[in-house]
Scaffold this active site. Structure first.
Site: not given
Length: 247
Positions: A63-64, A158
């Site tokens: 998780w960031l 992307d």
């Protein structure tokens, strides 16, 4: 367990536990390939989420905590690290896809041929017939428009601003579609969707002469992808790049 924003082509969840930090779970048929791409980005020294594990069609990531976007210099430095990683040729060991849009990555030693065969003309039958004809005219001219053998840099593939997650003052690259190619591809897409242009990225080497002329060629591919994924609202974006290329 709660759903996170984004995820047009997959489901992204935050998992909270009684003890320990949160974990991100991303589902989809391409998550194993994405895991390998994220590990390649991290191996290049560019910031990206840590891959914690993989189970069938679920990818688990560290998780960031999302913070305020930082300056262009930090992003330029991160991209410079990414693009210093080199491949032996153009392409990637595996094909990829944006949902129903295939991304063939078979290796080719000639860059204009790769951009024509693996990108612009990869699936002409899926495009409106008039657009496909104009794309074909551009593809036939790529040897005159693009360098024959630019350094095969590791690309995010992307790179729009939504795939740059700022955490702890650092830009982390997420949702990659990696392959090796001309570094200008990432810069062109970043500018297409509102990110800084190549000349506005302190910390990144000055682009080669003529980059502005090549930008429309490189922006044409993501414009075509958006036309296929999201419909006629992106036709104008495609036509503007074709017009800039005289097609």
């Amino acid at each position: 367990m709660r759903r996170l924003h984004g995820g047009d082509l997959s489901t992204v969840l935050r998992l909270d536990f009684d003890a320990g930090p949160p974990v991100v779970a991303k589902t989809g048929p391409m998550v194993a390939r994405e895991a390998r791409m994220l590990e390649a980005i991290r191996a290049a020294g560019a910031p990206a989420p840590e891959v914690l594990g993989l189970d069938a069609e679920v990818l688990f990531l560290a998780w960031l905590a999302e913070g305020t976007p930082g300056g262009a210099k930090a992003l330029g430095t991160a991209l410079a690290r990414l693009h210093r990683a080199r491949g032996a040729t153009y392409g990637w060991p595996e094909d990829h896809a944006f949902g129903p849009v295939p991304i063939p990555n078979g290796a080719l030693p000639d860059w204009p041929a790769f951009w024509a065969e693996r990108r612009l003309m990869a699936d002409p039958a899926a495009l409106p017939a008039d657009i496909a004809r104009r794309i074909e005219t551009v593809a036939a001219r790529l040897s005159d428009l693009l360098p024959q053998r630019p350094a095969p840099a590791l690309l995010h593939g992307d790179l729009w601003p939504g795939n740059v997650l700022w955490s702890g003052g650092r830009p982390h690259l997420i949702d990659p579609a990696c392959y090796y190619g001309d570094a200008e591809v990432d810069l062109a897409m970043l500018a297409l969707f509102g990110g800084p242009s190549a000349e506005a990225l302190p910390g990144y080497p000055a682009p080669d002469a003529g980059w502005r002329d090549r930008r429309a060629v490189y922006q044409l591919w993501p414009a075509l992808v958006h036309l296929r994924l999201f419909g006629s609202g992106y036709r104008g974006m495609v036509e503007a790049r074709l017009a800039a290329l005289g097609a």
